[in-house]
Write a protein that holds these residues in place. Structure first.
Motif, PDB file in Angstrom:
ATOM      1  N   ARG A  59      -2.058 -49.676 -26.182  1.00  0.00           N
ATOM      2  CA  ARG A  59      -2.386 -50.894 -25.433  1.00  0.00           C
ATOM      3  C   ARG A  59      -1.345 -51.182 -24.349  1.00  0.00           C
ATOM      4  N   GLU A  60      -0.075 -50.893 -24.623  1.00  0.00           N
ATOM      5  CA  GLU A  60       0.974 -51.057 -23.604  1.00  0.00           C
ATOM      6  C   GLU A  60       0.722 -50.120 -22.428  1.00  0.00           C
ATOM      7  N   ILE A  61       0.400 -48.871 -22.722  1.00  0.00           N
ATOM      8  CA  ILE A  61       0.147 -47.891 -21.666  1.00  0.00           C
ATOM      9  C   ILE A  61      -1.095 -48.293 -20.872  1.00  0.00           C
ATOM     10  N   SER A  62      -2.108 -48.770 -21.566  1.00  0.00           N
ATOM     11  CA  SER A  62      -3.337 -49.195 -20.900  1.00  0.00           C
ATOM     12  C   SER A  62      -3.092 -50.371 -19.948  1.00  0.00           C
ATOM     13  N   LYS A  63      -2.239 -51.304 -20.361  1.00  0.00           N
ATOM     14  CA  LYS A  63      -1.924 -52.451 -19.501  1.00  0.00           C
ATOM     15  C   LYS A  63      -1.241 -52.002 -18.215  1.00  0.00           C
ATOM     16  N   ARG A  64      -0.354 -51.006 -18.323  1.00  0.00           N
ATOM     17  CA  ARG A  64       0.366 -50.522 -17.146  1.00  0.00           C
ATOM     18  C   ARG A  64      -0.487 -49.597 -16.285  1.00  0.00           C
ATOM     19  N   ASN A  65      -1.520 -48.986 -16.903  1.00  0.00           N
ATOM     20  CA  ASN A  65      -2.374 -48.028 -16.204  1.00  0.00           C
ATOM     21  C   ASN A  65      -3.840 -48.309 -16.537  1.00  0.00           C
ATOM     22  N   PRO A  66      -4.395 -49.403 -16.042  1.00  0.00           N
ATOM     23  CA  PRO A  66      -5.745 -49.808 -16.449  1.00  0.00           C
ATOM     24  C   PRO A  66      -6.848 -48.848 -16.007  1.00  0.00           C
ATOM     25  N   TYR A  67      -6.551 -47.950 -15.110  1.00  0.00           N
ATOM     26  CA  TYR A  67      -7.556 -47.010 -14.611  1.00  0.00           C
ATOM     27  C   TYR A  67      -7.701 -45.779 -15.509  1.00  0.00           C
ATOM     28  N   LEU A  68      -6.825 -45.593 -16.488  1.00  0.00           N
ATOM     29  CA  LEU A  68      -6.879 -44.411 -17.349  1.00  0.00           C
ATOM     30  C   LEU A  68      -7.922 -44.570 -18.448  1.00  0.00           C
ATOM     31  N   ASP A  69      -8.600 -43.452 -18.770  1.00  0.00           N
ATOM     32  CA  ASP A  69      -9.547 -43.487 -19.889  1.00  0.00           C
ATOM     33  C   ASP A  69      -8.781 -43.325 -21.205  1.00  0.00           C
ATOM     34  N   SER A  70      -9.485 -43.530 -22.312  1.00  0.00           N
ATOM     35  CA  SER A  70      -8.812 -43.544 -23.613  1.00  0.00           C
ATOM     36  C   SER A  70      -8.200 -42.194 -23.979  1.00  0.00           C
ATOM     37  N   THR A  71      -8.794 -41.102 -23.521  1.00  0.00           N
ATOM     38  CA  THR A  71      -8.219 -39.783 -23.811  1.00  0.00           C
ATOM     39  C   THR A  71      -6.860 -39.631 -23.142  1.00  0.00           C
ATOM     40  N   LYS A  72      -6.774 -40.023 -21.885  1.00  0.00           N
ATOM     41  CA  LYS A  72      -5.493 -39.914 -21.175  1.00  0.00           C
ATOM     42  C   LYS A  72      -4.464 -40.867 -21.764  1.00  0.00           C
ATOM     43  N   ILE A  73      -4.908 -42.047 -22.179  1.00  0.00           N
ATOM     44  CA  ILE A  73      -3.992 -42.995 -22.823  1.00  0.00           C
ATOM     45  C   ILE A  73      -3.464 -42.395 -24.121  1.00  0.00           C
ATOM     46  N   ALA A  74      -4.344 -41.739 -24.884  1.00  0.00           N
ATOM     47  CA  ALA A  74      -3.926 -41.117 -26.147  1.00  0.00           C
ATOM     48  C   ALA A  74      -2.924 -39.999 -25.900  1.00  0.00           C
ATOM     49  N   VAL A  75      -3.164 -39.182 -24.876  1.00  0.00           N
ATOM     50  CA  VAL A  75      -2.232 -38.086 -24.569  1.00  0.00           C
ATOM     51  C   VAL A  75      -0.885 -38.644 -24.130  1.00  0.00           C
ATOM     52  N   LEU A  76      -0.881 -39.654 -23.281  1.00  0.00           N
ATOM     53  CA  LEU A  76       0.382 -40.264 -22.860  1.00  0.00           C
ATOM     54  C   LEU A  76       1.113 -40.897 -24.035  1.00  0.00           C
ATOM     55  N   THR A  77       0.369 -41.478 -24.949  1.00  0.00           N
ATOM     56  CA  THR A  77       0.971 -42.045 -26.156  1.00  0.00           C
ATOM     57  C   THR A  77       1.631 -40.950 -26.975  1.00  0.00           C
ATOM     58  N   ALA A  78       0.951 -39.823 -27.131  1.00  0.00           N
ATOM     59  CA  ALA A  78       1.517 -38.699 -27.875  1.00  0.00           C
ATOM     60  C   ALA A  78       2.763 -38.171 -27.185  1.00  0.00           C
ATOM     61  N   VAL A  79       2.712 -37.995 -25.869  1.00  0.00           N
ATOM     62  CA  VAL A  79       3.868 -37.487 -25.122  1.00  0.00           C
ATOM     63  C   VAL A  79       5.049 -38.438 -25.269  1.00  0.00           C
ATOM     64  N   ASN A  80       4.810 -39.732 -25.096  1.00  0.00           N
ATOM     65  CA  ASN A  80       5.893 -40.713 -25.237  1.00  0.00           C
ATOM     66  C   ASN A  80       6.456 -40.728 -26.652  1.00  0.00           C
ATOM     67  N   SER A  81       5.586 -40.612 -27.650  1.00  0.00           N
ATOM     68  CA  SER A  81       6.039 -40.639 -29.040  1.00  0.00           C
ATOM     69  C   SER A  81       6.876 -39.417 -29.383  1.00  0.00           C
ATOM     70  N   VAL A  82       6.453 -38.246 -28.918  1.00  0.00           N
ATOM     71  CA  VAL A  82       7.233 -37.029 -29.173  1.00  0.00           C
ATOM     72  C   VAL A  82       8.561 -37.104 -28.428  1.00  0.00           C
ATOM     73  N   HIS A  83       8.547 -37.631 -27.217  1.00  0.00           N
ATOM     74  CA  HIS A  83       9.793 -37.812 -26.468  1.00  0.00           C
ATOM     75  C   HIS A  83      10.769 -38.692 -27.259  1.00  0.00           C
ATOM     76  N   ASP A  84      10.275 -39.824 -27.751  1.00  0.00           N
ATOM     77  CA  ASP A  84      11.118 -40.726 -28.540  1.00  0.00           C
ATOM     78  C   ASP A  84      11.647 -40.024 -29.788  1.00  0.00           C
ATOM     79  N   TYR A  85      10.777 -39.271 -30.453  1.00  0.00           N
ATOM     80  CA  TYR A  85      11.175 -38.540 -31.660  1.00  0.00           C
ATOM     81  C   TYR A  85      12.301 -37.548 -31.351  1.00  0.00           C
ATOM     82  N   LEU A  86      12.145 -36.791 -30.272  1.00  0.00           N
ATOM     83  CA  LEU A  86      13.166 -35.793 -29.918  1.00  0.00           C
ATOM     84  C   LEU A  86      14.490 -36.450 -29.556  1.00  0.00           C
ATOM     85  N   LYS A  87      14.442 -37.591 -28.868  1.00  0.00           N
ATOM     86  CA  LYS A  87      15.676 -38.304 -28.541  1.00  0.00           C
ATOM     87  C   LYS A  87      16.356 -38.805 -29.817  1.00  0.00           C
ATOM     88  N   LEU A  88      15.571 -39.306 -30.766  1.00  0.00           N
ATOM     89  CA  LEU A  88      16.143 -39.760 -32.039  1.00  0.00           C
ATOM     90  C   LEU A  88      16.713 -38.586 -32.827  1.00  0.00           C
TER      91      LEU A  88
END
Length: 86
Positions: free
Chosen positions: A41-70
């Motif tokens: 929902r945060e990603i969707s608010k910042r990028n309202p033109y993205l479809d749910s698939t792209k939002i899901a992929v960006l969520t996965a990318v951001n989550s893996v990034h956070d995991y690797l940093k941790l």
């Protein structure tokens, strides 16, 4: 893990219902799902033109990034602990 009993939990993520099967507690699964939903929902608010698939992929990318940093932080802290013990 083979001896742990599996649970089924229905969760809502970004307007869809998913049944998650696993060995974690239902509270844990619901918490994970709520964090994924929140991030989508945060990603969707910042990028309202993205479809749910792209939002899901960006969520996965951001989550893996956070995991690797941790993971990197944990490794650095473990090295510091070894130095202090040695």
């Amino acid at each position: 893990m083979a001896d742990k009993e599996k649970t089924r939990v229905a969760v809502g993520i970004y307007g869809q219902t998913y049944t998650i099967v696993g060995t974690e507690t239902s509270n844990h699964v619901r918490h994970v799902a709520s964090l994924v939903d929140e991030r989508m929902r945060e990603i969707s608010k910042r990028n309202p033109y993205l479809d749910s698939t792209k939002i899901a992929v960006l969520t996965a990318v951001n989550s893996v990034h956070d995991y690797l940093k941790l993971e990197e932080t944990v490794q650095q802290l473990e090295e510091e602990v070894k130095k202090l013990k040695g």
